[in-house]
Design an enzyme around this catalytic site. Structure first.
Site, PDB file in Angstrom:
ATOM      1  N   GLU A   1       1.409  -1.254   0.039  1.00 44.37           N
ATOM      2  CA  GLU A   1       0.183  -0.104  -0.224  1.00 44.37           C
ATOM      3  C   GLU A   1       0.914   1.438   0.398  1.00 44.37           C
ATOM      4  OE1 GLU A   1      -1.207  -3.140   1.682  1.00 44.37           O
ATOM      5  OE2 GLU A   1      -2.967  -2.718   1.238  1.00 44.37           O
TER       6      GLU A   1
ATOM      7  N   HIS B   1     -10.917  -4.682   9.813  1.00 46.43           N
ATOM      8  CA  HIS B   1     -11.546  -4.282   8.836  1.00 46.43           C
ATOM      9  C   HIS B   1     -12.993  -3.571   9.042  1.00 46.43           C
ATOM     10  CE1 HIS B   1      -9.357  -7.934   6.902  1.00 46.43           C
ATOM     11  NE2 HIS B   1      -9.535  -7.654   5.946  1.00 46.43           N
TER      12      HIS B   1
END
Lengths: 432, 408
Positions: free
Chosen positions: B144, B213
């Site tokens: 990322e 998440h």
């Protein structure tokens, strides 16, 4: 070892200067010799195997280069590495880098610039050797030790000095400072304070080059990007992630490691499990080259190949330049950890002195000509200081101007107008 | 299933809602009314810029239009001869917006994990790789920080990348690049380099996805100077914000919500964008201003049904622009109702609600009859167990109670 095979594989590409081509993994042996010029730390590097070592093996092909040079010493032969013009150009660039950095130190201690200033003394060969081969549209990404990269890329000394003084005439209007040199005109994409964070940006610039060629169909777009960073960065995740992506997509980028053996006070050997940074290239599928970074001609030869590879679309290269910084990490660093003997050894390999010697011995230039260049550079640097001194400091109105490219980003105020339309904004007195 | 509606005639719209329970898990629901026939407004959104003539105060807002989004739908608002539009789900709206922008400008590209061949983990980029190629819709390795940085470098050198975080939470790994480079480079380069990047992805609390998440990164990113943040909540504003974000020269972070991807709505056929800096008037009212965004909008609207039945008249505003706040729309509302309730999914500490509370207090303190109430998620890592997860976020019943308390 798998890495040995892959290094061998990649060395068979048209790349004559890969010193790892015939050595096995046991080339780590070079570190065993106590007087090896590479061993900078007091830590002893332990051998894992007992093969014979060969000091020159590590830099064997580059030795070949300088052998050629030595042989042709007395002849004015076309097989010299550089022409007179090129030689003077290189010399001037390195002297500019050195003189500028020396002046920075002076100005810092006189209170003209502040903060963290990281000087490049001793590493000029890397900057000059690589950047002088680039075109204007090629990009350079650097770290906080970026003054000389900026100068080599073509940013005027005046603009860099003004930026250091924090004046509006600086290349970044005084908003960036020593560690954030940017130039759109010369494609210098920074100047980054955190190590490693520039490498993805460089990868992105290389991606744009590939995109332009393949998606936008600008067939002649062959812009290359150079990413400069140090030995400390090579233990950082972003380095490895970008090596992977660059090799994966064959991006036109060269990763240039300026291994000066020290990350502030942390010796490279104390921080890295395998100190041979160039070996990490083949692990990702690109050639890994080691070169003597104190010799601008050797760097230039390697750079030619690496940049050529990128331009031809053959993908990235990792080049490790063994170099040294004569000063501390920054002007605030007392530099007490480094062994004076090590410093002396590298001072003897001063790249500027070496090039001067080469030029004179090969009758490419006379002492007088070189002196003229030095004098000219002195004037350039003096002029830069004068210019910076006389330049205005940023006025308050500059505060909010460049926060957003589109100042609508400041939002809508209680009165229904965009806040950027408020006169306080242009005056810089609005509170955001 | 609940009806999603916005606009005038709220009472009438409310009356038409089929049921009282809201279950965002059901994939498809359709609004009872066709929005195209609603008088005076183009489509689902009633914007504070006066597409609907609520009252004279908004007249000034109408002058804003010259700066705000110029959608053809605006001027054609009066005539309902506009096409009926087409129905789609929110993720399809995002996809449509993205696709249209990619067709419009070849510099727009997508980068992210599984955006290409897989079509995106929530199918927002479905089919794009086939259409535009593997380089324009780039499947990245799992890195990322580096691929966000790569997007920034590409943006600096002329491209307009849309970087997808497979889950917003993953962008925590890209914090270095988002904070240092995305937000700051335009400034530290003295304005030389622009970074027209869009960073987007699904975030928010889902259905038992576990703590990592279920993160809400808007509160972490909100302090970064130099970026804009928007949160979409309906197919209409999802497409509009996606397009506006791509066209913007500023770096924009677009927050989507995992549970909203299957919302269905009818949206215009013609090209339109939603203003990045504006809030959305969802339901005008008189008694209390409820400020919300993203998924909580639906909890608020569900609570609004109950409140209306109890005799309250809440004004609901979807702030949409998390940074900067649209203080005009919000301010007008505060000046009208004098009571503010903020309902958000961020955590209580340092969330968007906290900033909004400060902004309202600073600017409109004189207009408040009561302290601002802020309902946020608990400062708790979102638990896996359904029962616990449910009480971590704000539920409609809490909203009803809060309004009753505020309006005493």
């Amino acid at each position: 070892m798998a890495t040995a095979f892959s290094t061998a594989k990649f060395s068979t590409q048209p790349f004559p200067l890969n010193p790892t081509s015939t050595t096995s993994h046991d080339s780590s042996i070079v570190f065993a010799r106590p007087t090896s010029q590479f061993l900078g730390s007091t830590r002893k590097f332990r051998l894992t195997s007992s093969s014979k070592f060969n000091l020159s093996r590590r830099s064997k092909t580059v030795v070949a280069v300088s052998d050629v040079v030595k042989q042709k010493k007395s002849k004015s032969s076309p097989s010299l590495l550089i022409t007179k013009e090129e030689g003077l150009d290189l010399y001037e660039d390195m002297v500019l880098g050195r003189a500028f950095e020396d002046m920075c130190a002076q100005m810092y201690y006189r209170g003209k610039m502040f903060g963290f200033v990281h000087l490049y003394n001793g590493q000029e060969a890397v900057s000059t050797g690589f950047i002088k081969l680039l075109k204007q549209q090629d990009s350079v990404v650097s770290t906080y030790r970026d003054h000389v990269h900026a100068l080599s890329k073509g940013v005027p000394a005046r603009a860099v000095m003004s930026e250091l003084f924090g004046k509006t005439t600086g290349c970044c209007r005084g908003q960036g400072g020593s560690m954030h040199m940017f130039s759109r005109e010369h494609n210098l994409l920074g100047g980054f304070a955190f190590i490693g964070e520039g490498i993805p940006v460089a990868t992105g610039a290389a991606f744009t080059s590939k995109y332009k060629r393949e998606v936008l169909k600008e067939a002649d777009c062959d812009h290359v990007t150079l990413a400069f960073f140090g030995d400390g960065t090579c233990n950082n995740g972003q380095f490895f992630e970008c090596l992977n992506m660059a090799a994966l997509w064959k991006l036109p980028i060269v990763f240039v490691v300026e291994n000066n053996l020290w990350a502030i006070g942390m010796s490279h050997l104390r921080a890295t499990s395998d100190p041979h940074i160039y070996k990490k290239g083949p692990a990702f599928g690109m050639p890994g080259i080691h070169v003597d970074g104190m010799d601008v001609l050797k760097v230039r030869e390697v750079a030619k190949e690496a940049i050529g590879r990128a331009r031809r679309g053959e993908g990235p290269t990792l080049v490790e330049c063994e170099t040294y910084r004569f000063r501390g990490h920054s002007l605030a660093d007392p530099d007490e950890l480094r062994d004076p003997a090590e410093k002396a050894r590298y001072a003897a390999r001063d790249p500027i002195t070496a090039l001067k010697k080469y030029l004179i011995e090969n009758s490419l230039a006379s002492e007088a000509e070189l002196k003229t260049i030095e004098k000219k550079i002195d004037e350039v640097v003096e002029d830069a200081v004068e210019f910076a001194d006389e330049s205005p400091v940023p006025s308050r109105s500059q505060l909010l101007e460049n926060v957003f490219a589109d100042p609508k980003g400041f939002g809508i105020g209680p009165d229904g107008r965009y806040r950027c339309e408020d006169p306080k904004f242009t005056e810089g007195t609005a509170h955001v | 299933m609940a009806v999603i509606f916005q606009g005038v005639g709220a009472a009438a719209a409310l009356a038409s809602s089929p049921s009282n329970s809201f279950d965002s898990n059901k994939s498809v629901f359709a609004p009872r009314r066709s929005f195209s026939v609603r008088k005076g407004a183009s489509f689902a959104v009633v914007r504070s810029d006066g597409t609907v003539n609520l009252n004279p105060k908004d007249r000034r807002a109408q002058l804003l239009i010259s700066n705000a989004v110029a959608t053809k739908a605006d001027s054609a608002a009066a005539s309902s001869s506009s096409k009926p539009g087409h129905e789609l789900l929110l993720f399809e709206a995002l996809l449509e917006g993205l696709e249209e922008e990619m067709e419009r400008d070849p510099h727009v590209c997508v980068m992210g994990e599984d955006v290409g061949h897989y079509g995106g983990s929530y199918k927002v980029t479905k089919g794009l790789a086939k259409k535009f190629g593997d380089l324009r819709v780039l499947d990245t390795p799992i890195a990322e920080n580096s691929f966000t940085g790569m997007g920034i470098g590409a943006a600096m050198t002329g491209l307009r990348p849309v970087v997808e975080g497979m889950n917003m939470g993953f962008l925590l790994l890209a914090f270095n690049q988002i904070s240092n480079n995305c937000g700051m480079l335009h400034y530290t380069s003295g304005g030389q380099f622009t970074i027209p990047i869009v960073i987007r992805g699904p975030g928010g609390v889902g259905r038992q996805l576990g703590a990592e998440h279920s993160q809400r990164l808007e509160s972490y990113f909100q302090s970064i100077p130099g970026i804009q943040m928007v949160a979409c909540s309906t197919p209409y504003n999802a497409k509009g914000l996606m397009k506006a974000a791509i066209r913007s020269e500023n770096p924009v972070i677009l927050f989507e919500h995992v549970l909203l991807y299957n919302l269905k709505e009818r949206i215009p056929d013609e090209d339109y964008i939603c203003n990045l800096e504006e809030a959305e008037m969802v339901r005008p009212g008189e008694h209390v201003t409820i400020l919300t965004y993203s998924r909580m909008r639906y909890h608020v609207m569900q609570a609004a049904k109950t409140l209306v039945n109890k005799g309250y008249d809440p004004e609901v505003i979807d702030i949409r622009s998390l940074k900067p706040f649209d203080l005009f729309t919000i301010g007008n509302s505060v000046k009208k109702t004098h009571r503010v309730l903020i309902v958000e999914e961020c955590m209580r500490t340092g969330g968007i609600g906290a900033s909004l509370t400060a902004a309202i207090t600073e600017n409109f303190n004189d207009y408040l009859d009561a302290p601002i109430m802020c309902l946020s998620s608990q400062d708790v890592p979102t638990p896996y167990a359904g029962t616990l997860e449910e009480v971590t976020v704000v539920q409609p019943a809490q909203i009803v109670t809060a309004v009753e308390q505020l309006c005493q």
